[in-house]
Design an enzyme around this catalytic site. Structure first.
Site: not given
Length: 302
Positions: A54, A56, A70, A75, A78, A96-97, A129
């Site tokens: 990763q 980030r 949210s 739910g 994506q 991952e978020r 990505e």
């Protein structure tokens, strides 16, 4: 409504298929692989590990909490993407978020696209990505490009094709890695912009880079003003920011004392004095850790 129910049931059915030891799919040639690979499946969060590739590294706690709220309300909109490692063991490729926020909410499963990829393919997928994301800082993007060069052996031309960016754009990001690490941290923390960073690259001496960086912070210089300051430096070899109209040259007692302040706090301290004798002292910091260090110094002086 019937379509949504059918889709959810399909996801649960495929999840059961993946948990069956007799259907441990390891490659696209395996039985039932076509039913799983590329499909959205409700996957147990406990079966998923984070991706060591990763790019980030910074995850804002506040934004994670907002995303968790949210997800609790709406739910997962994506699905995440994972690669299958072995029976009931998966690794994140992207998302991952969403993965972290779902854990905060207390979800047990998460919708996921299943991929089968080796380590190199997984690294490339994750990097490419993530580069497309809008919320990565310039240094994270630059490091992702550098990893594609170092670990995947992609040329800048190949990267341009993979990520859909001009080669000159990729070059501009990579050049940011020549900046002093303190300046890179300042860019990651949002103290300066990529425009400031690109201007600072024109100064090869990292000591001078840092001097100019502190001038940018102290005087809240725009990118245009920073570029002008650097042009003047390259001509005169002197870092000098013009005084504002409402300030005047610091009196002798300040000039004598400012060195003590700078030495104590470990930074060049800026002092501005107005014509009426009033002034302010500015103490720059470059990260949360640096801020806490300065705070302890002040608290210890009481």
């Amino acid at each position: 409504m019937a379509k949504a129910t059918k889709k959810q049931a399909l996801g649960r059915g495929l999840s059961a298929l993946l948990k069956d030891p007799e259907n441990d799919i390891q490659s696209v040639q395996d039985k039932n692989a076509d039913k799983v690979i590329g499909n959205i499946i409700e996957l147990d969060l406990d079966f998923i590990e984070v991706n060591p590739f990763q790019p980030r590294t910074n995850f804002s706690e506040e934004s994670l909490q907002e995303l968790a709220s949210s997800i609790k309300e709406l739910g997962i909109i994506q699905p995440i993407t994972v690669r299958k490692l072995s029976l009931n063991k998966y690794q994140l490729v992207s998302g991952e978020r969403r993965f972290r926020a779902s854990k905060l909410v207390g979800l047990e499963t998460i919708p996921a696209y299943i991929r089968i990829a080796n380590d190199q393919e997984s690294l490339e997928m994750a990097l490419v990505e993530n580069i497309q994301r809008q919320d990565l800082d310039p240094i994270e993007i630059a490091l992702s490009y550098q990893r594609l060069i170092d670990e995947i052996n992609l040329t800048q031309e190949q990267m341009s094709e993979r990520v859909g960016k001009k080669r000159s754009t990729i070059t501009n990001y990579l050049r940011l890695l020549k900046l002093d690490p303190i300046i890179q941290t300042g860019m990651r923390d949002g103290f300066i912009s990529m425009g400031h960073g690109r201007a600072l690259i024109a100064v090869e001496d990292q000591t001078v880079q840092l001097d100019i960086y502190e001038k940018i912070l102290q005087n809240e210089l725009s990118v245009r003003n920073t570029e002008a300051l650097i042009r003047n430096y390259n001509t005169s070899k002197e870092v000098k920011v013009p005084s504002k109209d409402n300030t005047e040259e610091a009196p002798k007692y300040i000039k004598k004392g400012i060195g003590v302040f700078s030495e104590y706090f470990g930074h060049k301290i800026d002092v501005k004095v107005s014509k009426n004798g009033k002034g302010k002292i500015t103490i720059p910091f470059h990260s949360e850790e640096d801020f806490n260090r300065i705070k302890k110094l002040i608290q210890g002086a009481k």
